[in-house]
Design a protein around this motif. Structure first.
Motif, PDB file in Angstrom:
ATOM      1  N   GLY A 155      -3.004  -0.068   1.133  1.00  9.63           N
ATOM      2  CA  GLY A 155      -3.687   0.943   0.339  1.00  9.63           C
ATOM      3  C   GLY A 155      -2.944   2.258   0.216  1.00  9.63           C
ATOM      4  O   GLY A 155      -3.054   2.942  -0.797  1.00  9.63           O
ATOM      5  N   ASP A 194      -2.674  -3.618   5.537  1.00  9.85           N
ATOM      6  CA  ASP A 194      -3.377  -2.799   4.551  1.00  9.85           C
ATOM      7  C   ASP A 194      -2.357  -1.961   3.795  1.00  9.85           C
ATOM      8  O   ASP A 194      -1.754  -1.041   4.345  1.00  9.85           O
ATOM      9  CB  ASP A 194      -4.405  -1.919   5.249  1.00  9.85           C
ATOM     10  CG  ASP A 194      -5.315  -1.190   4.288  1.00  9.85           C
ATOM     11  OD1 ASP A 194      -4.836  -0.787   3.195  1.00  9.85           O
ATOM     12  OD2 ASP A 194      -6.486  -1.009   4.624  1.00  9.85           O
ATOM     13  N   ARG A 225      -4.524  -6.552   2.423  1.00  7.26           N
ATOM     14  CA  ARG A 225      -5.645  -5.761   1.916  1.00  7.26           C
ATOM     15  C   ARG A 225      -5.136  -4.595   1.069  1.00  7.26           C
ATOM     16  O   ARG A 225      -4.076  -4.036   1.353  1.00  7.26           O
ATOM     17  CB  ARG A 225      -6.455  -5.155   3.068  1.00  7.26           C
ATOM     18  CG  ARG A 225      -7.333  -6.101   3.794  1.00  7.26           C
ATOM     19  CD  ARG A 225      -8.166  -5.353   4.816  1.00  7.26           C
ATOM     20  NE  ARG A 225      -9.180  -6.219   5.376  1.00  7.26           N
ATOM     21  CZ  ARG A 225      -9.815  -5.975   6.513  1.00  7.26           C
ATOM     22  NH1 ARG A 225      -9.525  -4.883   7.199  1.00  7.26           N
ATOM     23  NH2 ARG A 225     -10.731  -6.804   6.951  1.00  7.26           N
ATOM     24  N   ASN A 226      -5.930  -4.226   0.069  1.00 11.91           N
ATOM     25  CA  ASN A 226      -5.770  -2.988  -0.691  1.00 11.91           C
ATOM     26  C   ASN A 226      -4.410  -2.813  -1.359  1.00 11.91           C
ATOM     27  O   ASN A 226      -3.952  -1.685  -1.537  1.00 11.91           O
ATOM     28  CB  ASN A 226      -6.069  -1.770   0.194  1.00 11.91           C
ATOM     29  CG  ASN A 226      -7.474  -1.811   0.753  1.00 11.91           C
ATOM     30  OD1 ASN A 226      -8.416  -2.130   0.037  1.00 11.91           O
ATOM     31  ND2 ASN A 226      -7.613  -1.499   2.024  1.00 11.91           N
ATOM     32  N   SER A 238      -2.035  -2.526  -4.469  1.00 18.70           N
ATOM     33  CA  SER A 238      -2.188  -2.151  -5.880  1.00 18.70           C
ATOM     34  C   SER A 238      -1.799  -3.330  -6.765  1.00 18.70           C
ATOM     35  O   SER A 238      -1.165  -4.287  -6.317  1.00 18.70           O
ATOM     36  CB  SER A 238      -1.303  -0.946  -6.196  1.00 18.70           C
ATOM     37  OG  SER A 238       0.063  -1.328  -6.151  1.00 18.70           O
ATOM     38  N   SER A 276      -5.508  -4.576  12.410  1.00 21.17           N
ATOM     39  CA  SER A 276      -5.103  -4.071  11.103  1.00 21.17           C
ATOM     40  C   SER A 276      -3.923  -3.126  11.276  1.00 21.17           C
ATOM     41  O   SER A 276      -3.927  -2.290  12.171  1.00 21.17           O
ATOM     42  CB  SER A 276      -6.248  -3.300  10.438  1.00 21.17           C
ATOM     43  OG  SER A 276      -7.307  -4.163  10.129  1.00 21.17           O
TER      44      SER A 276
END
Length: 100
Positions: free
Chosen positions: A48, A46, A78-79, A81, A12
């Motif tokens: 996020g 990710d 991932r994550n 918005s 990740s």
């Protein structure tokens, strides 16, 4: 900024801050270095902690997809918005990567 995390054959890259042409190059280099070192089967990007992204972010995803595909691996987002997801989908990234 990029923080690399590993779990088994997965890697990740946790991205934070703004992704523009000023920082995307360093992010790409950090991620690619770890891909070559760890040879993961799956790369999770990710988003996020990302507060802003221009087209450099799309290029970052596409380049990591190419690197992982050359190793027989895959990429998942991932994550991201709602706004980032819309931008990525408009760019056609859903044909290359999965969204989680």
């Amino acid at each position: 900024m990029v923080e690399i995390q590993t779990e088994g054959e997965n890697m990740s890259a946790v991205l934070t801050g703004e992704i523009d042409h000023h920082v995307a190059r360093d992010m790409r280099m950090q991620i690619d270095e770890q891909i070559q070192r760890l040879l993961p089967q799956k790369l999770y990007l990710d988003f996020g902690g990302v507060t802003f992204m221009d087209s450099s972010g799309i290029g970052l995803v596409m380049g990591r997809y190419r690197n992982m595909a050359s190793l027989g691996g895959s990429v998942a987002i991932r994550n991201a918005s709602g706004h980032l997801l819309r931008v990525m989908r408009l760019a056609g990234l859903e044909r290359l990567v999965t969204f989680e």
